[in-house]
Design a protein around this motif. Structure first.
Motif, mmCIF file in Angstrom:
data_model
loop_
_atom_site.group_PDB
_atom_site.id
_atom_site.type_symbol
_atom_site.label_atom_id
_atom_site.label_comp_id
_atom_site.label_asym_id
_atom_site.label_seq_id
_atom_site.Cartn_x
_atom_site.Cartn_y
_atom_site.Cartn_z
ATOM 1 N N VAL A 62 50.181 20.675 -24.934
ATOM 2 C CA VAL A 62 50.429 20.306 -23.534
ATOM 3 C C VAL A 62 51.252 19.025 -23.425
ATOM 4 O O VAL A 62 51.528 18.565 -22.320
ATOM 5 N N THR B 273 52.679 32.260 -22.225
ATOM 6 C CA THR B 273 51.940 32.240 -23.480
ATOM 7 C C THR B 273 50.479 31.968 -23.182
ATOM 8 O O THR B 273 50.138 30.953 -22.572
ATOM 9 N N TYR C 265 46.949 31.293 -24.857
ATOM 10 C CA TYR C 265 46.355 30.876 -26.133
ATOM 11 C C TYR C 265 44.904 31.330 -26.275
ATOM 12 O O TYR C 265 44.232 30.958 -27.242
ATOM 13 N N VAL D 115 44.073 28.072 -22.646
ATOM 14 C CA VAL D 115 45.309 27.409 -22.221
ATOM 15 C C VAL D 115 46.338 28.466 -21.850
ATOM 16 O O VAL D 115 46.498 29.471 -22.552
ATOM 17 N N ARG E 229 50.523 28.711 -20.840
ATOM 18 C CA ARG E 229 51.798 27.997 -20.789
ATOM 19 C C ARG E 229 52.834 28.895 -20.113
ATOM 20 O O ARG E 229 52.950 30.088 -20.429
ATOM 21 N N ASP F 214 56.925 29.053 -19.363
ATOM 22 C CA ASP F 214 58.281 28.542 -19.542
ATOM 23 C C ASP F 214 59.157 29.100 -18.433
ATOM 24 O O ASP F 214 59.152 30.315 -18.170
ATOM 25 N N ARG G 247 58.650 23.469 -18.003
ATOM 26 C CA ARG G 247 57.456 24.059 -18.614
ATOM 27 C C ARG G 247 56.223 23.602 -17.850
ATOM 28 O O ARG G 247 56.120 22.448 -17.446
ATOM 29 N N SER H 135 51.848 23.865 -18.178
ATOM 30 C CA SER H 135 50.688 24.262 -18.972
ATOM 31 C C SER H 135 49.431 23.993 -18.165
ATOM 32 O O SER H 135 49.338 22.997 -17.440
ATOM 33 N N ARG I 7 45.004 24.028 -18.417
ATOM 34 C CA ARG I 7 43.779 24.170 -19.209
ATOM 35 C C ARG I 7 42.624 23.541 -18.446
ATOM 36 O O ARG I 7 42.820 22.602 -17.668
#
Length: 547
Positions: free
Chosen positions: A335, A474, A476, A488, A490, A492, A498, A500, A502
């Motif tokens: 992050v 993405t 995780y 998490v 993410r 783009d 970007r 992120s 969490r």
């Protein structure tokens, strides 16, 4: 209520603390079921950095019973005869908790070694490896509010525990019987490793240029003695300290907050810097594992540097002063911003992304494939945006003291070269790699678990933030690129930005991180992303409330 959680009456019988016993007795006497459920409906768990939370009665608070349970579970996990280093900071009950840890360990056949005096967290991390211990326990709540405390547990490699060790200890805490109220008296060894710690963190400091005065605050924590000695050792003299924040205070009565990420907390530090006419002011958090930096900018105002900006400056400095090639490893959390990775690549180092937390960052070089040239991978620099920096591979955790010394050395070198400032050096890095700007938000969830709200966001994934399209998502949650699974997301974006997301590891909130790369525009994309992230989280939280 979890069947593995003891009843309030069972807890009372095991609790040696008259304060928390009185608290629980009052809840029982008044029939405050909501208060009981809040304390007994769950138990504290290992998060990003150990177990921490508000002090109070019951398994869902920090108290002597929870501390004893943790110590007993650790003893069972590492086995009789193990050496365990125990440290503590200046918070409320820290010394009592540390004494409980040592007593439980000794009763279980372990060999506790108590650090003296009250120690910063990075000293404990150093001591575990230096003393050849099998584990370490640090009693601290780091930068949390005054009413909190916590415990960090370290493995024999000097880094904080990771799965499956934390899970095994949690399971043992839930299944084992409550510890007895009265513990047998036990002897323990004491150790002061401050000289050895300072020798270790100063061994890679490149000294250039003249004395550089600085203002400093330990935020009423334990950082001042060792930072003063470290600066003396590089002939920089002792810092000009914010006087009413110099001495440890468990209640933090003279600071706005013990968290140096809170800009209001740094107001007195800036005034101290103005009094002595210095362009540099530094702060460490109460257990001295984080570093904040404030510098005088060329636009005639003070600039509080972000964690990503400090990370870029220190990364560039560490790679400039640490000889070697691609065996040098630079690591940061997923992050954090991308500028450090681009600096590492340009300087011939290897860049690694890890999950949030120094338990992962400290091990970034450990699991890399062995090199064909026989050289060992070595972590030269690691950081996360929340003001955590690792500048010595002899301390396998974030370290505000060594980071502060390196930052002072950087400022001295810049001044000697041609009178430049950290802001000017940061501008040079932006010219070389492009303008990188980062920001973050923390959105409170009215007590709701962040993981629950993250689940709603996954069910209704956004495909644009503001007017900018999402080009890649993405997740995780099931592990990505060899990383351990983490909650998490993410995103783009098409313009190179970007986002992120969490959940917080310690509070009922979701953290949003965003980065914009490129020239400043109107309206500012950072503000647009901030508004879009807040709206996304608010809508997901409201959707749960409307069910």
């Amino acid at each position: 209520m979890n069947a593995q959680v003891p009843t309030p009456e069972e807890w009372l019988a095991a609790d040696p603390d008259p304060v928390t016993r009185t608290e629980l007795e009052l809840l029982i006497k008044t029939g405050d079921q909501a208060g009981i459920d809040d304390r007994f409906g769950d138990r504290l768990r290992f998060g990003t950095a150990g177990i921490r939370g508000p002090m109070g009665a019951g398994p869902n608070r920090m108290n002597r019973v929870v501390v004893r349970q943790t110590a007993a579970a650790l003893a069972g996990h590492i086995g009789s005869g193990a050496k365990v280093v125990v440290g503590y900071d200046a918070r409320q009950n820290s010394e009592v908790f540390a004494d409980d840890v040592a007593s439980v360990l000794a009763a279980a056949g372990c060999h506790p070694v108590m650090l003296t005096p009250k120690a910063p967290t990075p000293v404990l991390a150093f001591a575990v490896d230096h003393l050849g211990a099998d584990a370490g326990v640090m009693v601290t709540a780091s930068h949390n509010p005054a009413g909190d405390n916590g415990v960090k547990v370290y493995l024999g490699d000097g880094a904080q525990i990771i799965p499956p060790h934390d899970q095994a200890i949690e399971e043992a805490m839930a299944s084992q019987p409550l510890p007895p109220r009265e513990l047998p008296s036990a002897t323990r060894e004491e150790a002061d490793v401050s000289v050895e710690y300072l020798t270790a963190i100063l061994s890679n400091v490149a000294i250039h240029g003249p004395f550089h005065p600085l203002a400093y605050t330990p935020l009423q924590g334990v950082g001042l003695p060792l930072l003063s000695r470290a600066l003396d050792s590089i002939n920089n003299g002792r810092p000009f300290v914010v006087e009413d924040e110099a001495e440890p205070d468990p209640l933090f009565r003279n600071v706005v907050s013990p968290n140096p990420e809170d800009h209001d907390t740094l107001a007195k530090l800036i005034r101290r810097a103005e009094q002595i006419d210095t362009p540099l002011a530094l702060a460490t958090d109460p257990d001295a594992d984080r570093l904040a930096a404030v510098v005088w900018a060329y636009d005639n105002e003070w600039r509080i540097l972000t964690g990503d900006e400090i990370g870029a400056l220190l990364c560039d400095w560490m790679l400039r002063t640490a000889p070697g090639g691609t065996e040098r490893v630079v690591a940061n959390s997923i992050v954090s911003g991308r500028l450090v990775g681009r600096i590492a690549a340009a300087r011939g180092a290897t860049h690694v992304e890890t999950l949030t937390g120094f338990k992962w960052i400290a091990r970034a070089a450990d699991d890399l494939v062995p090199r064909d040239d026989g050289l060992d991978w070595r972590l030269v620099f690691g950081y996360e945006e929340a003001l955590g920096f690792a500048c010595s591979d002899q301390v396998r955790d974030k370290d505000g003291i060594s980071a502060a010394v390196q930052f002072v050395a950087l400022c001295r070198a810049l001044a000697m070269e041609d009178g430049r400032t950290p802001i000017e050096r940061l501008g040079e890095l932006m010219d070389e790699f492009g303008l990188h700007r980062t920001d973050q938000v923390s959105v409170e969830l009215d007590g709701r678990a962040g993981s629950e709200v993250m689940g709603v966001i996954r069910d209704r994934l956004p495909y644009r933030f503001g007017s900018v399209e999402v080009v890649e998502i993405t997740d995780y949650r099931h592990g990505v690129g060899g990383l351990y699974p983490a909650d998490v997301l993410r995103f783009d974006l098409a313009d190179g930005s970007r986002v992120s997301l969490r959940p917080s590891g310690t509070e009922p909130q979701i953290k949003g991180y965003f980065e914009v790369v490129g020239d400043i525009q109107v309206p500012d994309p950072l503000l647009t992303l901030s508004e879009a992230v807040r709206e996304l989280i608010y809508e997901a939280n409201s959707a749960i409330s409307d069910r």
